[in-house]
Scaffold this active site. Structure first.
Site, mmCIF file in Angstrom:
data_model
loop_
_atom_site.group_PDB
_atom_site.id
_atom_site.type_symbol
_atom_site.label_atom_id
_atom_site.label_comp_id
_atom_site.label_asym_id
_atom_site.label_seq_id
_atom_site.Cartn_x
_atom_site.Cartn_y
_atom_site.Cartn_z
ATOM 1 N N TYR A 126 0.813 -1.209 0.000
ATOM 2 C CA TYR A 126 0.000 0.000 0.000
ATOM 3 C C TYR A 126 0.849 1.263 0.000
ATOM 4 O O TYR A 126 0.325 2.360 0.134
ATOM 5 C CB TYR A 126 -0.923 0.020 1.218
ATOM 6 C CG TYR A 126 -2.072 -0.943 1.108
ATOM 7 C CD1 TYR A 126 -1.840 -2.313 1.119
ATOM 8 C CD2 TYR A 126 -3.372 -0.508 1.001
ATOM 9 C CE1 TYR A 126 -2.878 -3.214 1.015
ATOM 10 C CE2 TYR A 126 -4.425 -1.404 0.897
ATOM 11 C CZ TYR A 126 -4.163 -2.751 0.909
ATOM 12 O OH TYR A 126 -5.190 -3.648 0.801
ATOM 13 N N LYS A 173 3.999 -14.521 5.611
ATOM 14 C CA LYS A 173 4.405 -15.480 4.577
ATOM 15 C C LYS A 173 5.942 -15.443 4.487
ATOM 16 O O LYS A 173 6.533 -15.322 3.420
ATOM 17 C CB LYS A 173 3.761 -15.085 3.235
ATOM 18 C CG LYS A 173 3.894 -16.134 2.131
ATOM 19 C CD LYS A 173 3.004 -17.340 2.322
ATOM 20 C CE LYS A 173 3.184 -18.328 1.193
ATOM 21 N NZ LYS A 173 2.450 -19.585 1.407
ATOM 22 N N ASP A 206 -1.716 -18.447 4.531
ATOM 23 C CA ASP A 206 -2.657 -19.356 3.856
ATOM 24 C C ASP A 206 -3.223 -20.378 4.841
ATOM 25 O O ASP A 206 -4.413 -20.686 4.832
ATOM 26 C CB ASP A 206 -2.004 -20.040 2.646
ATOM 27 C CG ASP A 206 -0.584 -20.487 2.900
ATOM 28 O OD1 ASP A 206 0.157 -19.774 3.599
ATOM 29 O OD2 ASP A 206 -0.202 -21.557 2.398
ATOM 30 N N ASP A 230 -5.930 -6.674 5.168
ATOM 31 C CA ASP A 230 -7.077 -6.231 4.373
ATOM 32 C C ASP A 230 -7.986 -7.418 4.065
ATOM 33 O O ASP A 230 -9.211 -7.356 4.205
ATOM 34 C CB ASP A 230 -6.553 -5.584 3.080
ATOM 35 C CG ASP A 230 -7.645 -4.877 2.310
ATOM 36 O OD1 ASP A 230 -8.757 -4.725 2.831
ATOM 37 O OD2 ASP A 230 -7.384 -4.488 1.158
#
Lengths: 338, 116
Positions: A126, A173, A206, A230
């Site tokens: 972002y 991640k 995930d 988000d």
């Protein structure tokens, strides 16, 4: 007379103004002393000011340091900067606090969900650093910094400790993005050492998504970089009944903006049809931030009672009440409870 | 029978590419950099973590790290060699930089984002 708070009200566009009027009706009836300072934001500002977020609005928020915001829409592909993202960046509102708690009246397949998400709100992809680096390759920089990661983790642990929460997990991640998510995770682990009474751990994003839909009750607090935050905060909102009841707080050091996370539903504008609960629950979060716990608790109790009775609820929860009728029912319930 | 990869590559269209500036990523612990014009390049804005810190309003709360994106736009037609000269001049002025990203327009449209 209780302390007067001056709050910037940003009604937004579409259904925003009618939602915010309903919310103001309820908050004003709660006994709290608020002077509302109305300012413009959103699509309606484009014609008037040439921007979604006028300088006057920015200056007003800078003065008042707290705002309650209705929904706004960001036009896609027009080059206009999102008012929401601009607000977060200009005021460095680095902590996006998104609670996801089951509301009894909304029948869901789980017995318990009570998750507080702490989304880093200013960095990651972002940062708006994008380039066409050749005529067939686009690149977006994912910016993660040590101080930005450290402070969101510190904010989350401090909040958790103050609110009796037991467990915080960092979502990442870092197995693939070893530099960026690795830095975020390292900062989290460093902060965790300061809070030995709170259980901490980490989970790959995930796997976290799968675990959330299989067994959401296992989670207490989550700390996430911006993009995963988000996505997962909306996932959590979906678990507890959708965006219609999902509040949000964007908090920085000394400034905070509280807002619903749903859109402005322009097709319903002026019909007084939509449920104002998300902005109302955001308003309850705001009252707690202003240390007005008694008023917050009064509204919360009355709102749940009105929802439980189902006599004066909006169409999305099976009723026929208008936006303002639902708000008035909450006010009446507060008076009855007094 | 062409593969999906071959089909995809065949869709590429010729676009007119024009050099219009350069984003410089400057590392400094001395706060927001200040620049005079350097040859045909003029500093248009400076951002930190994607937030514009010059020109205009900067919240006193804003977290700034020691890495600034400084956008220099060309004030006349420039070539790649002008970028080399610019980089030399910037380095000689004592600026330490981590990367430079050329800014191109594609068919007249900017191929780069603005800062918030």
């Amino acid at each position: 007379m209780s302390t007067q708070h001056v709050v910037t009200m940003l009604p937004g566009e579409g259904t925003g103004p009618e939602i915010c009027e309903a919310v103001r009706l309820v908050i004003d009836a709660s006994g709290v002393n608020i002077k509302w300072d109305y300012e413009d934001i959103g699509l309606d500002c484009l014609e008037k000011y040439g921007t979604l977020l006028p300088d006057k609005t920015i200056q007003n928020i800078a003065k008042n340091r707290v705002a309650l915001k209705g929904p706004t829409t960001t036009p896609i592909g027009t080059g206009h900067k999102s008012a929401n993202v601009t607000l977060r960046k200009v005021f460095d509102l680095y902590a996006n606090v998104r609670p996801a708690k089951l509301i009894p009246v909304l029948k869901r397949p789980w017995d318990k969900i009570d998750i507080i998400n702490f989304r880093e709100n200013t960095e990651d992809s972002y940062a708006a650093i994008e380039h066409m680096v050749s005529d067939e390759v686009a690149q977006c920089l994912k910016v993660i910094t040590w101080p930005g990661s450290y402070r969101i983790a510190d904010f989350a642990f401090k909040w958790a400790k103050a609110n009796g929460r037991k467990k915080i997990y960092c979502v990442h991640k870092a197995n693939i993005m070893k530099m960026t998510d690795g830095l975020f995770l390292d900062a989290f682990k460093e902060v965790a050492k300061k809070y030995p009474d709170i259980e901490s751990g980490d989970i790959i994003v995930d796997n976290c998504c799968m675990q959330l839909v299989r067994n959401p009750a296992q989670f207490d607090c989550l700390v996430l970089p911006n993009l995963y935050g988000d996505i997962l905060t909306d996932l959590c909102a979906g678990l507890v009944g959708g965006l219609g009841f999902a509040p949000g707080a964007n908090v920085g050091d000394g400034c905070a903006i509280f807002e619903a996370v749903h859109g402005s539903a322009p097709k319903y504008a002026g019909m007084k049809k939509v449920n104002p609960s998300a902005v109302l629950v955001s308003g309850i979060m705001m009252l707690r931030w202003l240390k007005e716990e008694a008023a917050a608790a009064r509204i919360e109790k009355a709102m749940f009672a009105v929802l439980d009775e189902r006599k004066h609820v909006t169409y999305d929860v099976g009723g026929t009440a208008k936006t303002d009728e639902y708000a008035q029912a909450i006010v009446d319930k507060m008076h009855a409870n007094a | 029978m062409p593969t999906f990869t071959e089909i995809a590559k065949a869709t590429k269209q010729k676009r007119e590419i024009k050099l219009v500036g350069v984003d410089m990523y400057i590392i400094t612990d001395k706060g927001i950099p200040k620049f005079d014009d350097i040859g045909p390049f003029k500093c248009e804005f400076i951002s930190n973590r994607g937030t514009k810190v010059w020109p205009g309003f900067v919240s006193p709360d804003l977290l700034q790290v020691n890495w600034y994106r400084c956008r220099f736009m060309a004030t006349k037609d420039v070539q790649d060699a002008d970028i080399n000269t610019f980089l030399d001049a910037l380095t000689k002025k004592g600026w330490w930089w981590s990367a430079a990203q050329k800014l191109w327009n594609y068919d007249g449209e900017a191929g780069f984002s603005k800062a918030y």
